[in-house]
Design a protein around this motif. Structure first.
Motif, PDB file in Angstrom:
ATOM      1  N   GLY A   1       0.779  -1.234   0.000  1.00  0.00           N
ATOM      2  CA  GLY A   1       0.000   0.000   0.000  1.00  0.00           C
ATOM      3  C   GLY A   1       0.808   1.281   0.000  1.00  0.00           C
ATOM      4  O   GLY A   1       0.231   2.373   0.035  1.00  0.00           O
TER       5      GLY A   1
ATOM      6  N   GLY B   1       2.408   2.425  -2.451  1.00  0.00           N
ATOM      7  CA  GLY B   1       2.256   3.048  -3.769  1.00  0.00           C
ATOM      8  C   GLY B   1       3.172   2.500  -4.856  1.00  0.00           C
ATOM      9  O   GLY B   1       3.287   3.105  -5.923  1.00  0.00           O
ATOM     10  N   LYS B   2       3.780   1.350  -4.641  1.00  0.00           N
ATOM     11  CA  LYS B   2       4.734   0.812  -5.630  1.00  0.00           C
ATOM     12  C   LYS B   2       4.086   0.631  -7.012  1.00  0.00           C
ATOM     13  O   LYS B   2       4.668   1.010  -8.026  1.00  0.00           O
ATOM     14  CB  LYS B   2       5.291  -0.541  -5.149  1.00  0.00           C
ATOM     15  CG  LYS B   2       6.038  -0.465  -3.827  1.00  0.00           C
ATOM     16  CD  LYS B   2       6.546  -1.825  -3.375  1.00  0.00           C
ATOM     17  CE  LYS B   2       5.456  -2.824  -3.033  1.00  0.00           C
ATOM     18  NZ  LYS B   2       4.650  -2.480  -1.845  1.00  0.00           N
ATOM     19  N   SER B   3       2.909   0.039  -7.030  1.00  0.00           N
ATOM     20  CA  SER B   3       2.261  -0.219  -8.327  1.00  0.00           C
ATOM     21  C   SER B   3       1.762   1.083  -8.943  1.00  0.00           C
ATOM     22  O   SER B   3       1.957   1.319 -10.147  1.00  0.00           O
ATOM     23  CB  SER B   3       1.093  -1.198  -8.165  1.00  0.00           C
ATOM     24  OG  SER B   3       1.548  -2.413  -7.619  1.00  0.00           O
ATOM     25  N   ALA B   4       1.159   1.922  -8.142  1.00  0.00           N
ATOM     26  CA  ALA B   4       0.623   3.196  -8.648  1.00  0.00           C
ATOM     27  C   ALA B   4       1.748   4.074  -9.188  1.00  0.00           C
ATOM     28  O   ALA B   4       1.633   4.676 -10.269  1.00  0.00           O
ATOM     29  CB  ALA B   4      -0.143   3.919  -7.537  1.00  0.00           C
TER      30      ALA B   4
ATOM     31  N   ARG C   1      -5.328   2.535   3.165  1.00  0.00           N
ATOM     32  CA  ARG C   1      -5.367   2.025   1.786  1.00  0.00           C
ATOM     33  C   ARG C   1      -5.589   0.520   1.715  1.00  0.00           C
ATOM     34  O   ARG C   1      -6.192   0.033   0.761  1.00  0.00           O
ATOM     35  CB  ARG C   1      -4.042   2.349   1.070  1.00  0.00           C
ATOM     36  CG  ARG C   1      -3.848   3.833   0.828  1.00  0.00           C
ATOM     37  CD  ARG C   1      -2.471   4.080   0.223  1.00  0.00           C
ATOM     38  NE  ARG C   1      -2.123   5.503   0.297  1.00  0.00           N
ATOM     39  CZ  ARG C   1      -0.883   5.943   0.399  1.00  0.00           C
ATOM     40  NH1 ARG C   1       0.130   5.096   0.430  1.00  0.00           N
ATOM     41  NH2 ARG C   1      -0.656   7.234   0.465  1.00  0.00           N
TER      42      ARG C   1
ATOM     43  N   ARG D   1      -4.683  -9.240  -0.607  1.00  0.00           N
ATOM     44  CA  ARG D   1      -3.417  -9.305   0.113  1.00  0.00           C
ATOM     45  C   ARG D   1      -3.571 -10.257   1.301  1.00  0.00           C
ATOM     46  O   ARG D   1      -4.067  -9.868   2.355  1.00  0.00           O
ATOM     47  CB  ARG D   1      -3.014  -7.905   0.587  1.00  0.00           C
ATOM     48  CG  ARG D   1      -2.708  -6.925  -0.561  1.00  0.00           C
ATOM     49  CD  ARG D   1      -2.421  -5.549  -0.020  1.00  0.00           C
ATOM     50  NE  ARG D   1      -1.929  -4.606  -1.021  1.00  0.00           N
ATOM     51  CZ  ARG D   1      -2.667  -3.679  -1.610  1.00  0.00           C
ATOM     52  NH1 ARG D   1      -3.958  -3.589  -1.331  1.00  0.00           N
ATOM     53  NH2 ARG D   1      -2.134  -2.844  -2.475  1.00  0.00           N
TER      54      ARG D   1
ATOM     55  N   ARG E   1       2.127  13.862  -0.124  1.00  0.00           N
ATOM     56  CA  ARG E   1       2.505  14.129  -1.513  1.00  0.00           C
ATOM     57  C   ARG E   1       1.563  13.398  -2.452  1.00  0.00           C
ATOM     58  O   ARG E   1       1.141  12.279  -2.172  1.00  0.00           O
ATOM     59  CB  ARG E   1       3.941  13.669  -1.791  1.00  0.00           C
ATOM     60  CG  ARG E   1       4.956  14.521  -1.091  1.00  0.00           C
ATOM     61  CD  ARG E   1       6.350  14.194  -1.565  1.00  0.00           C
ATOM     62  NE  ARG E   1       7.328  14.985  -0.830  1.00  0.00           N
ATOM     63  CZ  ARG E   1       8.610  14.689  -0.758  1.00  0.00           C
ATOM     64  NH1 ARG E   1       9.084  13.631  -1.395  1.00  0.00           N
ATOM     65  NH2 ARG E   1       9.444  15.453  -0.093  1.00  0.00           N
TER      66      ARG E   1
HETATM   67  N1  LIG Z   1       0.703   9.276  -2.383  1.00  0.00           N
HETATM   68  C1  LIG Z   1      -0.496   8.766  -2.661  1.00  0.00           C
HETATM   69  N2  LIG Z   1      -1.556   9.572  -2.764  1.00  0.00           N
HETATM   70  C2  LIG Z   1      -2.796   9.061  -3.034  1.00  0.00           C
HETATM   71  N3  LIG Z   1      -3.051   7.756  -3.221  1.00  0.00           N
HETATM   72  C3  LIG Z   1      -2.044   6.907  -3.132  1.00  0.00           C
HETATM   73  C4  LIG Z   1      -0.707   7.356  -2.855  1.00  0.00           C
HETATM   74  N4  LIG Z   1       0.102   6.266  -2.829  1.00  0.00           N
HETATM   75  C5  LIG Z   1      -0.684   5.203  -3.087  1.00  0.00           C
HETATM   76  N5  LIG Z   1      -1.973   5.569  -3.268  1.00  0.00           N
HETATM   77  C6  LIG Z   1      -3.120   4.665  -3.553  1.00  0.00           C
HETATM   78  O1  LIG Z   1      -3.106   3.629  -2.587  1.00  0.00           O
HETATM   79  C7  LIG Z   1      -3.503   2.379  -3.154  1.00  0.00           C
HETATM   80  C8  LIG Z   1      -2.440   1.331  -2.887  1.00  0.00           C
HETATM   81  O2  LIG Z   1      -1.285   1.621  -3.647  1.00  0.00           O
HETATM   82  P1  LIG Z   1      -0.518   0.494  -4.504  1.00  0.00           P
HETATM   83  O3  LIG Z   1      -1.462  -0.560  -4.965  1.00  0.00           O
HETATM   84  O4  LIG Z   1       0.288   1.194  -5.541  1.00  0.00           O
HETATM   85  O5  LIG Z   1       0.423  -0.121  -3.367  1.00  0.00           O
HETATM   86  P2  LIG Z   1       1.569  -1.215  -3.495  1.00  0.00           P
HETATM   87  O6  LIG Z   1       2.746  -0.638  -2.837  1.00  0.00           O
HETATM   88  O7  LIG Z   1       1.694  -1.650  -4.913  1.00  0.00           O
HETATM   89  O8  LIG Z   1       1.001  -2.414  -2.594  1.00  0.00           O
HETATM   90  P3  LIG Z   1       1.295  -4.026  -2.692  1.00  0.00           P
HETATM   91  O9  LIG Z   1       2.642  -4.276  -2.103  1.00  0.00           O
HETATM   92  O10 LIG Z   1       0.253  -4.666  -1.848  1.00  0.00           O
HETATM   93  O11 LIG Z   1       1.200  -4.409  -4.143  1.00  0.00           O
HETATM   94  C9  LIG Z   1      -3.739   2.643  -4.645  1.00  0.00           C
HETATM   95  O12 LIG Z   1      -5.118   2.827  -4.858  1.00  0.00           O
HETATM   96  C10 LIG Z   1      -2.971   3.943  -4.895  1.00  0.00           C
HETATM   97  O13 LIG Z   1      -3.512   4.689  -5.959  1.00  0.00           O
END
Ligand SMILES: Nc1ncnc2c1ncn2[C@@H]1O[C@H](COP(=O)(O)OP(=O)(O)OP(=O)(O)O)[C@@H](O)[C@H]1O
Ligand SMILES: O=C(O)C1=C[C@@H](O)[C@@H](O)[C@H](O)C1
Ligand SMILES: [Mg+2]
Length: 171
Positions: free
Chosen positions: A12, A14-17, A110, A117, A152
């Motif tokens: 969560g 934000g790695k994928s986003a 998130r 997960r 951010r």
């Molecule tokens: N800085 C941010 N501002 C707003 N929304 C965010 C931010 N970072 C992440 N998000 C949102 O939070 C959610 C989780 O992010 P994401 O899926 O990219 O996490 P991840 O690191 O890939 O998690 P995992 O390890 O479980 O795959 C998504 O909907 C994403 O858009």
């Protein structure tokens, strides 16, 4: 020169986003390790955990890093990838490791309702916070650069990540 950009950090963060957006900004191909593993295994991550156990999944992650194609690309890793020393070695040897540092509060908001997960499904909020604290030092040790994400936007984080990649590539 072959150069991979790895995004690491807790579920969560934000790695994928960020990976998706950074791919667009830098015009580099993008792969999400979790999604690639689902494709290879032809089953979901909760299914892999249920049918084979976590240890099996961890081995699949290491094999993925060992064998993944030899091209410049952005890879968002799974949240547990940086816990393994061999994984960290491979990532640092083949590219740049960016740690997305998010607060537990943001992360919890998130991930709390996400069914995809298994570690979230099988833990209490308190247990997840303990895991978050435990893992933090591994992410810090694995990374080349920390990116603070609190307050951010995804756009701001992506632009900062892009700036660091451009600054550090070729070193
Ligand atoms: N800085 C941010 N501002 C707003 N929304 C965010 C931010 N970072 C992440 N998000 C949102 O939070 C959610 C989780 O992010 P994401 O899926 O990219 O996490 P991840 O690191 O890939 O998690 P995992 O390890 O479980 O795959 C998504 O909907 C994403 O858009
Ligand atoms: O933090 C973890 O251990 C995990 C994170 C996800 O990205 C997946 O890789 C899986 O759910 C395990
Ligand atoms: Mg992800």
């Amino acid at each position: 020169m072959m150069y991979k950009v790895y995004l690491i950090g807790f579920m969560g963060c934000g790695k994928s986003a960020i990976g998706r957006r950074l791919s667009y900004l830098l015009k580099m191909p993008y792969y999400d390790m979790d999604k690639e593993i689902v494709k290879i295994q032809k089953r979901t991550i909760p299914e892999i955990f249920e049918q084979e156990g976590e240890e099996y999944f961890r081995n699949v992650e290491t094999e993925f890093l060992q064998n993944f194609r030899n091209e410049s690309c952005i890879i968002s890793t799974g949240g547990g990838v940086a816990m393994n020393e061999e994984n960290v070695q491979i990532m640092r040897d083949t590219g740049l490791v960016l740690y997305l540092d998010a607060t537990f509060h943001d992360i919890w908001m998130r991930i709390k309702n996400d069914l995809n997960r298994p570690i979230v499904q099988n833990s209490t909020k308190g247990e997840l916070e303990q895991l978050y604290k435990h893992r933090k030092r591994f992410y810090k040790k694995a990374k080349h650069i920390t990116i603070f994400t609190e307050n951010r936007t995804l756009k701001q984080i992506t632009e900062y990540a892009g700036y660091q990649v451009n600054r550090l590539k070729g070193e």
